[in-house]
Design a protein around this motif. Structure first.
Motif, PDB file in Angstrom:
ATOM      1  N   ASP A   1    -107.715 101.524  74.060  1.00 58.67           N
ATOM      2  CA  ASP A   1    -107.668 102.916  74.520  1.00 58.67           C
ATOM      3  C   ASP A   1    -106.223 103.403  74.506  1.00 58.67           C
ATOM      4  O   ASP A   1    -105.353 102.790  75.143  1.00 58.67           O
TER       5      ASP A   1
ATOM      6  N   GLU B   1    -104.797 105.817  75.917  1.00 60.32           N
ATOM      7  CA  GLU B   1    -104.294 106.315  77.197  1.00 60.32           C
ATOM      8  C   GLU B   1    -104.001 105.180  78.167  1.00 60.32           C
ATOM      9  O   GLU B   1    -102.960 105.172  78.835  1.00 60.32           O
ATOM     10  N   THR B   2    -104.909 104.208  78.235  1.00 57.13           N
ATOM     11  CA  THR B   2    -104.721 103.113  79.191  1.00 57.13           C
ATOM     12  C   THR B   2    -104.005 101.913  78.588  1.00 57.13           C
ATOM     13  O   THR B   2    -103.432 101.100  79.309  1.00 57.13           O
ATOM     14  N   GLY B   3    -104.060 101.807  77.257  1.00 61.69           N
ATOM     15  CA  GLY B   3    -103.458 100.653  76.598  1.00 61.69           C
ATOM     16  C   GLY B   3    -104.272  99.394  76.743  1.00 61.69           C
ATOM     17  O   GLY B   3    -103.802  98.301  76.417  1.00 61.69           O
ATOM     18  N   LYS B   4    -105.510  99.522  77.228  1.00 60.67           N
ATOM     19  CA  LYS B   4    -106.377  98.364  77.435  1.00 60.67           C
ATOM     20  C   LYS B   4    -107.532  98.368  76.440  1.00 60.67           C
ATOM     21  O   LYS B   4    -107.944  99.421  75.958  1.00 60.67           O
TER      22      LYS B   4
ATOM     23  N   ASP C   1    -111.244  98.226  75.101  1.00 61.79           N
ATOM     24  CA  ASP C   1    -112.541  98.723  75.561  1.00 61.79           C
ATOM     25  C   ASP C   1    -113.616  97.797  75.008  1.00 61.79           C
ATOM     26  O   ASP C   1    -113.943  97.853  73.819  1.00 61.79           O
TER      27      ASP C   1
END
Length: 406
Positions: free
Chosen positions: A247, A249-252, A254
């Protein structure tokens, strides 16, 4: 640019065969390496371009005003003009080796022991590495060995897949590589034979939520010779990149958007059952009639898979082709950095044993050499450096192959 080449087949366009002039060929090179992912990540899977016909010695030509694919249209010759706009003509000595070899992660040796991959993500569940030819290996050969008329396709189909089993799964990139790539060895028990350059299909379990139907076939180019890494003709090898979505925006990651099939294969344990189809494809086969044949192989990332099989057949097994081969295998591989190099420890051993018959050119986009404009070195830049040599080889009947995405 007046000489024409035999034919180009793009599997993504059903039954399309285009005879291409040298200008069209130049456009095709850019089309593959620069525009492949413009519209879809799966825009081009595998492309094979063959040189002169050894039977007729002629190159029939057709008119091609433009090539339109996946909604993008490229005018005849426009990409070629752009690609070769700044090329300086240089005298080339065909026998010279101008390759740029990146230092191997594992030093070349003469040992017949299978090397341990330096950066394994955990416990290695099974060995897979280079060997040197010894004895005789011919029990899966045609007669004569270069006769391709008996090659089988689609033995196992989607409605009745073959059940293979995982032998080993092993991470084969370093800690600084972007993403994870695994060497996956499967057992087919000798019941699903294939030739170098063919693919297997994999059917992942579960239901596709978008279609409310079982997942479809995912094709994987085979990275081993017909004898398999165990030389018994009972296994096949995949080179699989774990597909994940991060993602922005979150850098994580999904988990809901991860690649279903690639993650299944990378997480597989020895003994796990895998549904297989195939083998498929006759586009990427190696012609072997000529002992002095020249093969030019262009790969990005896991597109190295079929060419790893090619090089093992030519240099790593005591098969009839290994004993006869007097030509040149030229590999151009594009990856992000040294930690992303795939099977380099094998290739360096082959290079040491057969220095006159193997050439390695690596393009590392995130480290090392820059292109002539001072930018990142991509595979198209590496090809541009040797463009005259490429065309000289094609003029003499070389075969050129492309595999991988942008």
């Amino acid at each position: 640019f007046t000489r024409t080449y035999h034919r180009i087949r793009i599997p993504i366009i059903p039954s399309s065969r285009l005879t291409m002039s040298r200008t069209h060929l130049s456009a095709a090179l850019l089309l593959v390496v620069s525009c492949a992912a413009a519209s879809s990540p799966a825009f081009i899977n595998t492309l094979a371009l063959k040189g002169a016909s050894t039977r007729t010695g002629r190159f029939p030509a057709i008119s091609m005003k433009d090539v339109s694919t996946q909604g993008s249209t490229y005018s005849d010759g426009a990409l070629a003009d752009h690609f070769f706009a700044n090329i300086k003509s240089k005298p080339v000595t065909p026998s010279s080796d101008a390759s740029t070899t990146v230092e191997s992660k594992i030093a070349p040796t003469n040992s017949k022991k299978l090397p341990v991959v330096e950066f394994s993500g955990g416990k290695v569940s099974g060995p897979s590495g280079p060997i040197l030819p010894e004895g005789t290996l011919d029990f899966l050969e045609a007669k004569p060995y270069y006769d391709q008329s008996g090659i089988t396709v689609n033995v196992a189909k989607q409605k009745n897949p073959f059940i293979g089993k995982i032998v080993s799964t092993q991470r084969i990139v370093g800690p600084n590589a972007p993403g994870e790539i695994c060497n996956v060895v499967l057992s087919h028990g000798g019941k699903l034979p294939y030739w170098e350059g063919q693919s297997y299909g994999v059917l992942p379990p579960g239901i596709d939520p978008k279609r409310n139907k079982p997942y479809g076939v995912r094709l994987y180019s085979i990275a081993s010779t017909r004898y398999g890494d165990d030389l018994k003709g009972t296994t096949t090898t995949f080179c699989v990149r774990r597909a994940v979505y991060v993602d922005p925006e979150t850098g994580k990651e999904d988990p809901a958007k991860k690649g279903v099939c690639s993650n299944m294969l990378c997480d597989a344990k020895p003994g796990d059952e895998i549904k297989l189809t195939g083998p498929s494809g006759k586009v990427l086969l190696m012609p072997e009639e000529k002992k002095d044949q020249v093969y030019i192989m262009v790969a990005t990332g896991t597109g190295i898979a079929p060419f790893r099989a090619f090089l093992r057949r030519l240099f790593g097994e005591a098969n009839p082709r290994n004993k006869d081969f007097k030509g040149l295998a030229w590999l151009l591989l594009g990856v992000a950095n040294k930690d992303s190099l795939l099977y380099d420890e094998e290739f360096q051993i082959y290079k040491k044993q057969y220095p006159e018959h193997l050439r390695l050119d690596y393009a590392l986009s995130r480290e090392g050499q820059l292109n002539k404009k001072g930018g990142k070195m991509y595979i198209q830049d590496k090809m541009e450096e040797s463009s005259e040599e490429v065309f000289q080889a094609l003029d003499k009947g070389a075969h050129i192959y492309f595999c991988g995405l942008k």
